[in-house]
Scaffold this motif. Structure first.
Motif, PDB file in Angstrom:
ATOM      1  N   LEU A  50       0.837  -1.192   0.000  1.00 56.29           N
ATOM      2  CA  LEU A  50       0.000   0.000   0.000  1.00 56.29           C
ATOM      3  C   LEU A  50       0.874   1.244   0.000  1.00 56.29           C
ATOM      4  O   LEU A  50       0.619   2.219  -0.715  1.00 56.29           O
ATOM      5  N   VAL A  51       1.911   1.214   0.811  1.00 51.69           N
ATOM      6  CA  VAL A  51       2.817   2.352   0.991  1.00 51.69           C
ATOM      7  C   VAL A  51       4.242   1.826   0.893  1.00 51.69           C
ATOM      8  O   VAL A  51       4.535   0.717   1.340  1.00 51.69           O
ATOM      9  N   ARG A  52       5.130   2.604   0.301  1.00 55.84           N
ATOM     10  CA  ARG A  52       6.526   2.195   0.205  1.00 55.84           C
ATOM     11  C   ARG A  52       7.423   3.319   0.706  1.00 55.84           C
ATOM     12  O   ARG A  52       6.961   4.440   0.961  1.00 55.84           O
ATOM     13  N   ILE A  53       8.690   3.014   0.849  1.00 53.66           N
ATOM     14  CA  ILE A  53       9.680   4.029   1.181  1.00 53.66           C
ATOM     15  C   ILE A  53      10.285   4.545  -0.124  1.00 53.66           C
ATOM     16  O   ILE A  53      10.770   3.762  -0.946  1.00 53.66           O
ATOM     17  N   GLY A  54      10.254   5.845  -0.332  1.00 56.44           N
ATOM     18  CA  GLY A  54      10.816   6.435  -1.540  1.00 56.44           C
ATOM     19  C   GLY A  54      12.325   6.551  -1.465  1.00 56.44           C
ATOM     20  O   GLY A  54      12.946   6.280  -0.432  1.00 56.44           O
ATOM     21  N   THR A  55      12.929   6.963  -2.559  1.00 55.65           N
ATOM     22  CA  THR A  55      14.391   7.070  -2.625  1.00 55.65           C
ATOM     23  C   THR A  55      14.934   8.128  -1.672  1.00 55.65           C
ATOM     24  O   THR A  55      16.101   8.088  -1.295  1.00 55.65           O
ATOM     25  N   ASN A  56      14.081   9.081  -1.249  1.00 58.57           N
ATOM     26  CA  ASN A  56      14.508  10.110  -0.304  1.00 58.57           C
ATOM     27  C   ASN A  56      14.280   9.709   1.143  1.00 58.57           C
ATOM     28  O   ASN A  56      14.493  10.498   2.058  1.00 58.57           O
ATOM     29  N   GLY A  57      13.842   8.464   1.347  1.00 55.77           N
ATOM     30  CA  GLY A  57      13.606   7.970   2.699  1.00 55.77           C
ATOM     31  C   GLY A  57      12.244   8.310   3.256  1.00 55.77           C
ATOM     32  O   GLY A  57      11.891   7.884   4.360  1.00 55.77           O
ATOM     33  N   GLU A  58      11.440   9.071   2.520  1.00 55.83           N
ATOM     34  CA  GLU A  58      10.104   9.437   2.958  1.00 55.83           C
ATOM     35  C   GLU A  58       9.074   8.433   2.441  1.00 55.83           C
ATOM     36  O   GLU A  58       9.334   7.683   1.491  1.00 55.83           O
ATOM     37  N   LEU A  59       7.885   8.432   3.048  1.00 56.19           N
ATOM     38  CA  LEU A  59       6.820   7.560   2.580  1.00 56.19           C
ATOM     39  C   LEU A  59       6.366   7.990   1.187  1.00 56.19           C
ATOM     40  O   LEU A  59       6.306   9.182   0.874  1.00 56.19           O
ATOM     41  N   ALA A  60       6.048   6.998   0.355  1.00 56.45           N
ATOM     42  CA  ALA A  60       5.622   7.277  -1.011  1.00 56.45           C
ATOM     43  C   ALA A  60       4.437   6.388  -1.360  1.00 56.45           C
ATOM     44  O   ALA A  60       4.296   5.278  -0.840  1.00 56.45           O
ATOM     45  N   PRO A  61       3.553   6.844  -2.250  1.00 54.23           N
ATOM     46  CA  PRO A  61       2.398   6.033  -2.647  1.00 54.23           C
ATOM     47  C   PRO A  61       2.829   4.779  -3.404  1.00 54.23           C
ATOM     48  O   PRO A  61       3.800   4.784  -4.148  1.00 54.23           O
ATOM     49  N   ASP A  62       2.078   3.710  -3.209  1.00 53.10           N
ATOM     50  CA  ASP A  62       2.238   2.504  -4.010  1.00 53.10           C
ATOM     51  C   ASP A  62       0.827   2.102  -4.464  1.00 53.10           C
ATOM     52  O   ASP A  62       0.298   2.742  -5.357  1.00 53.10           O
ATOM     53  N   LEU A  63       0.210   1.109  -3.857  1.00 53.77           N
ATOM     54  CA  LEU A  63      -1.172   0.807  -4.206  1.00 53.77           C
ATOM     55  C   LEU A  63      -2.156   1.775  -3.555  1.00 53.77           C
ATOM     56  O   LEU A  63      -3.309   1.882  -3.986  1.00 53.77           O
ATOM     57  N   THR A  84      -7.383   6.421   6.927  1.00 50.20           N
ATOM     58  CA  THR A  84      -8.130   6.134   5.705  1.00 50.20           C
ATOM     59  C   THR A  84      -7.176   6.159   4.514  1.00 50.20           C
ATOM     60  O   THR A  84      -6.460   7.145   4.307  1.00 50.20           O
ATOM     61  N   PHE A  85      -7.177   5.063   3.761  1.00 49.06           N
ATOM     62  CA  PHE A  85      -6.304   4.927   2.589  1.00 49.06           C
ATOM     63  C   PHE A  85      -7.157   4.968   1.320  1.00 49.06           C
ATOM     64  O   PHE A  85      -8.130   4.219   1.193  1.00 49.06           O
ATOM     65  N   ARG A  86      -6.787   5.842   0.387  1.00 54.64           N
ATOM     66  CA  ARG A  86      -7.442   5.921  -0.912  1.00 54.64           C
ATOM     67  C   ARG A  86      -6.618   5.099  -1.899  1.00 54.64           C
ATOM     68  O   ARG A  86      -5.444   5.398  -2.136  1.00 54.64           O
ATOM     69  N   LEU A  87      -7.225   4.090  -2.480  1.00 55.50           N
ATOM     70  CA  LEU A  87      -6.499   3.115  -3.281  1.00 55.50           C
ATOM     71  C   LEU A  87      -6.571   3.430  -4.773  1.00 55.50           C
ATOM     72  O   LEU A  87      -7.527   4.041  -5.257  1.00 55.50           O
ATOM     73  N   ARG A  88      -5.535   2.968  -5.483  1.00 54.41           N
ATOM     74  CA  ARG A  88      -5.466   3.199  -6.923  1.00 54.41           C
ATOM     75  C   ARG A  88      -6.584   2.456  -7.651  1.00 54.41           C
ATOM     76  O   ARG A  88      -6.959   1.349  -7.280  1.00 54.41           O
ATOM     77  N   LYS A  89      -7.032   3.057  -8.722  1.00 56.13           N
ATOM     78  CA  LYS A  89      -7.981   2.403  -9.606  1.00 56.13           C
ATOM     79  C   LYS A  89      -7.225   1.888 -10.834  1.00 56.13           C
ATOM     80  O   LYS A  89      -6.153   2.364 -11.172  1.00 56.13           O
ATOM     81  N   GLY A  90      -7.791   0.900 -11.492  1.00 58.86           N
ATOM     82  CA  GLY A  90      -7.179   0.379 -12.711  1.00 58.86           C
ATOM     83  C   GLY A  90      -5.988  -0.529 -12.485  1.00 58.86           C
ATOM     84  O   GLY A  90      -5.182  -0.728 -13.385  1.00 58.86           O
ATOM     85  N   VAL A  91      -5.857  -1.091 -11.277  1.00 61.51           N
ATOM     86  CA  VAL A  91      -4.758  -2.011 -10.962  1.00 61.51           C
ATOM     87  C   VAL A  91      -5.278  -3.447 -11.056  1.00 61.51           C
ATOM     88  O   VAL A  91      -6.350  -3.765 -10.522  1.00 61.51           O
ATOM     89  N   ALA A  92      -4.524  -4.311 -11.727  1.00 64.61           N
ATOM     90  CA  ALA A  92      -4.935  -5.707 -11.879  1.00 64.61           C
ATOM     91  C   ALA A  92      -3.869  -6.652 -11.336  1.00 64.61           C
ATOM     92  O   ALA A  92      -2.671  -6.384 -11.441  1.00 64.61           O
ATOM     93  N   PHE A  93      -4.328  -7.756 -10.734  1.00 63.59           N
ATOM     94  CA  PHE A  93      -3.422  -8.833 -10.348  1.00 63.59           C
ATOM     95  C   PHE A  93      -2.992  -9.594 -11.601  1.00 63.59           C
ATOM     96  O   PHE A  93      -3.573  -9.433 -12.677  1.00 63.59           O
ATOM     97  N   HIS A  94      -1.974 -10.421 -11.455  1.00 63.62           N
ATOM     98  CA  HIS A  94      -1.439 -11.168 -12.593  1.00 63.62           C
ATOM     99  C   HIS A  94      -2.455 -12.124 -13.212  1.00 63.62           C
ATOM    100  O   HIS A  94      -2.296 -12.526 -14.365  1.00 63.62           O
ATOM    101  N   ASN A  95      -3.476 -12.502 -12.453  1.00 63.06           N
ATOM    102  CA  ASN A  95      -4.521 -13.382 -12.999  1.00 63.06           C
ATOM    103  C   ASN A  95      -5.657 -12.593 -13.640  1.00 63.06           C
ATOM    104  O   ASN A  95      -6.676 -13.161 -14.020  1.00 63.06           O
ATOM    105  N   GLY A  96      -5.481 -11.276 -13.752  1.00 66.37           N
ATOM    106  CA  GLY A  96      -6.467 -10.434 -14.403  1.00 66.37           C
ATOM    107  C   GLY A  96      -7.529  -9.851 -13.499  1.00 66.37           C
ATOM    108  O   GLY A  96      -8.306  -8.990 -13.921  1.00 66.37           O
ATOM    109  N   ARG A  97      -7.561 -10.267 -12.245  1.00 62.49           N
ATOM    110  CA  ARG A  97      -8.579  -9.779 -11.315  1.00 62.49           C
ATOM    111  C   ARG A  97      -8.250  -8.375 -10.841  1.00 62.49           C
ATOM    112  O   ARG A  97      -7.089  -8.058 -10.579  1.00 62.49           O
ATOM    113  N   ALA A  98      -9.244  -7.513 -10.737  1.00 65.46           N
ATOM    114  CA  ALA A  98      -9.025  -6.127 -10.314  1.00 65.46           C
ATOM    115  C   ALA A  98      -8.670  -6.064  -8.832  1.00 65.46           C
ATOM    116  O   ALA A  98      -9.242  -6.778  -8.002  1.00 65.46           O
ATOM    117  N   PHE A  99      -7.713  -5.202  -8.505  1.00 70.11           N
ATOM    118  CA  PHE A  99      -7.343  -4.946  -7.117  1.00 70.11           C
ATOM    119  C   PHE A  99      -8.377  -4.023  -6.487  1.00 70.11           C
ATOM    120  O   PHE A  99      -8.741  -2.988  -7.054  1.00 70.11           O
TER     121      PHE A  99
END
Length: 527
Positions: free
Chosen positions: A88-101, A115-130
């Motif tokens: 959901l969240v990753r560490i960016g190259t500057n060491g700060e939190l950065a968006p992922d999913l 509250t986390f707002r999630l990306r739209k249009g993301v699919a798993f490898h089996n084609g199912r929507a995240f």
């Protein structure tokens, strides 16, 4: 332990690709002269754009036959996880939190509900929507006792899995049991990669995620392969594929690189003599990642003599971290001064007691341990364990402490030695947020608390820091936590080491943070 690895014995490349003598070198140089005499190693990987396509070949340490691709319980398959999954969240190259999913996140006024707002249009490898159902399921899977996730000890005190909310397909609501202004940072851990809803029983084999690569093959402790996922939400990766090989030891991995059989050595911090040989070769070179690993000499505080805080303090005052850096790293790192928080962290404090062998002698005499003699366990699992142990031995003798360095088998080091012997060597990857570092490795009761140190005052400071919404005040509290670890804890941190990563001269776009690199951008010149 060191982001736990459990090495096995399988190898798909032979160890005899070249003479191990070509990579030889003294474990311990005399004094500090080696740092001055050593040639300058490359500071970074080769720059320039890679060509599209090709297969990157990675040599990695062996793991156990129980190795799994389930992120929640994985203890070794880091290279696969970063290729196959997103958090959901990753560490960016500057060491700060950065968006992922998650594209964004926000707390309520008391940091009790996030509250986390999630990306739209993301699919798993089996084609199912995240969707948010997958995000909630991932957290419940981590918290399930049957999963035995190392991250459960960090998240369970905060999250009631029954109260997770998914008001719509792209919103995740996480009510917390207590305020935590740092909560999103806890989701950056490698155990927190998102998996599909209901996939707990199969994901360890299928590796189905939302990452830039999808699984083609995987053998626990053996070889594997991932291929580019063309429909990845952030775009197709540069490479066509990545092939993974399990190679027995550092010499064999290095020789495979020099022979042109692999392109990248993963989870391998080269010692300085080996790094010089690699950097001087026609096929390979070195990428240097500053302060990427912190090395520890944990004292088990439940075992005598380390039950006495005076002995722990004496062990720290007895040695000079600057000496350890110069001897063990030949200057390729930074003195730790027994603070596990790296100097690059915004919460880092530089204050620390000075090297004082006379005060160490005094404390040992007060504790009834004058002329202390201890075994210090090390192994060839990591090339810096023994140089660090010998440098500590050399420095601490000025305080009358006699250290007997004992070498244990690499294959069983993290099952027979780690957290079982009173004094040993280990390492961790840097890059984890400060709250996670303290919660996972130093808080009372954590399964990764390798010194078994338990201090109610320290735990209380962490709780206050989590609840503090003012950034400046929160950093001050984490500063207090560092002081307690330095003055009372059982972990000696002699050094932060630059990781010396062996890579082919064909590799382009290698950019590492923590223990991951950019899977989207990495590639090969002349692929």
């Amino acid at each position: 332990m060191s982001d736990i690895h459990h090495p096995g014995r399988r190898s798909v490349l032979t160890a005899g690709l070249a003479s191990a003598a070509a990579l030889g070198g003294s474990w311990l140089l005399t004094g500090c002269a080696g740092a001055e005499a050593a040639p300058v190693l490359p500071a970074a990987a080769a720059k320039g754009a890679p060509d599209r396509g090709g297969t990157l070949r990675i040599a990695r340490p062996p793991a156990s036959d129980a190795e799994t691709l389930d992120p929640a319980s994985s203890l070794s398959a880091y290279e696969y996880l970063g290729a196959l999954y997103n958090r959901l969240v990753r560490i960016g190259t500057n060491g700060e939190l950065a968006p992922d999913l998650a594209e964004s996140w926000e707390p309520d006024a008391k940091a009790r509900t996030w509250t986390f707002r999630l990306r739209k249009g993301v699919a798993f490898h089996n084609g199912r929507a995240f969707t948010s159902a997958d995000a909630a399921y991932t957290l419940r899977h981590i918290l399930d006792k049957a999963t035995a996730s190392p991250q459960a000890a960090v998240l369970a005190p905060l999250i009631d899995p029954a109260k997770l909310g998914t008001p719509d397909a792209h919103t995740l609501v996480v009510p917390l049991k207590s305020p935590n202004a740092e909560f999103p940072s806890l989701l950056t851990h490698y155990n927190c990669y998102v998996i599909p809803d209901g996939s707990a029983k199969s994901v360890g084999r299928t590796g189905i995620g939302t990452g830039p690569f999808k699984l083609e093959s995987f053998a626990p402790a053996g070889p594997g392969r991932v291929t580019a996922y063309a429909d990845h939400w952030a775009g197709r990766p540069v490479l066509d594929a990545i092939a993974f090989y399990s190679v027995a030891d550092m010499s064999a991995r290095s020789n495979a690189l020099l022979a042109g059989q692999v392109d990248l050595l993963s989870q391998t911090n080269l010692d300085f003599p080996t790094a010089r040989v690699v950097a001087a070769s026609d096929r390979a070179t070195i990428a240097r990642v500053k302060n990427a690993q912190w090395y520890v000499l944990p004292m088990l505080t439940t075992e005598k003599p380390f039950t006495d805080v005076r002995v722990r303090q004496a062990m720290k005052l007895a040695y000079d971290p600057e000496h350890v850096v110069q001897v063990a790293l030949q200057g390729a790192g930074t003195a730790g001064w027994d603070n596990p928080v790296p100097p690059s962290d915004p919460a880092y404090i530089s204050a620390h007691p000075k090297h004082d062998p006379e005060q160490a002698k005094y404390l040992l005499k007060q504790a009834g341990h004058e002329g202390l003699a201890m075994d210090l366990y090390t192994s060839s699992y990591d090339p810096l364990f023994t140089p660090m142990a010998l440098a500590y031995q050399d420095s601490a003798k000025r305080a009358g402490i006699r250290i007997n360095v004992k070498t244990a088998s690499a294959d069983s080091y993290y099952t027979q030695i780690w957290m079982k012997k009173p004094l040993m060597a280990t390492y961790w990857f840097t890059g984890r947020p400060v709250d996670q570092l303290f919660t996972q490795i130093f808080r009372s009761g954590s399964s990764y608390n390798e010194t078994a140190w338990s201090d109610k005052g320290f735990d209380a400071v962490l709780d206050r820091a989590r609840a503090e919404l003012d950034d400046t005040k929160r950093r001050e509290l984490y500063g207090e936590a560092q002081t307690l670890v330095i003055e009372k804890g059982g972990a000696m941190t002699p050094m932060f080491a630059d990781r010396l990563v062996g890579i082919s001269r064909k590799v382009r776009g290698y950019a590492e943070h923590g223990f991951e690199f950019d899977y989207l951008g990495i590639g090969l010149k002349g692929a």
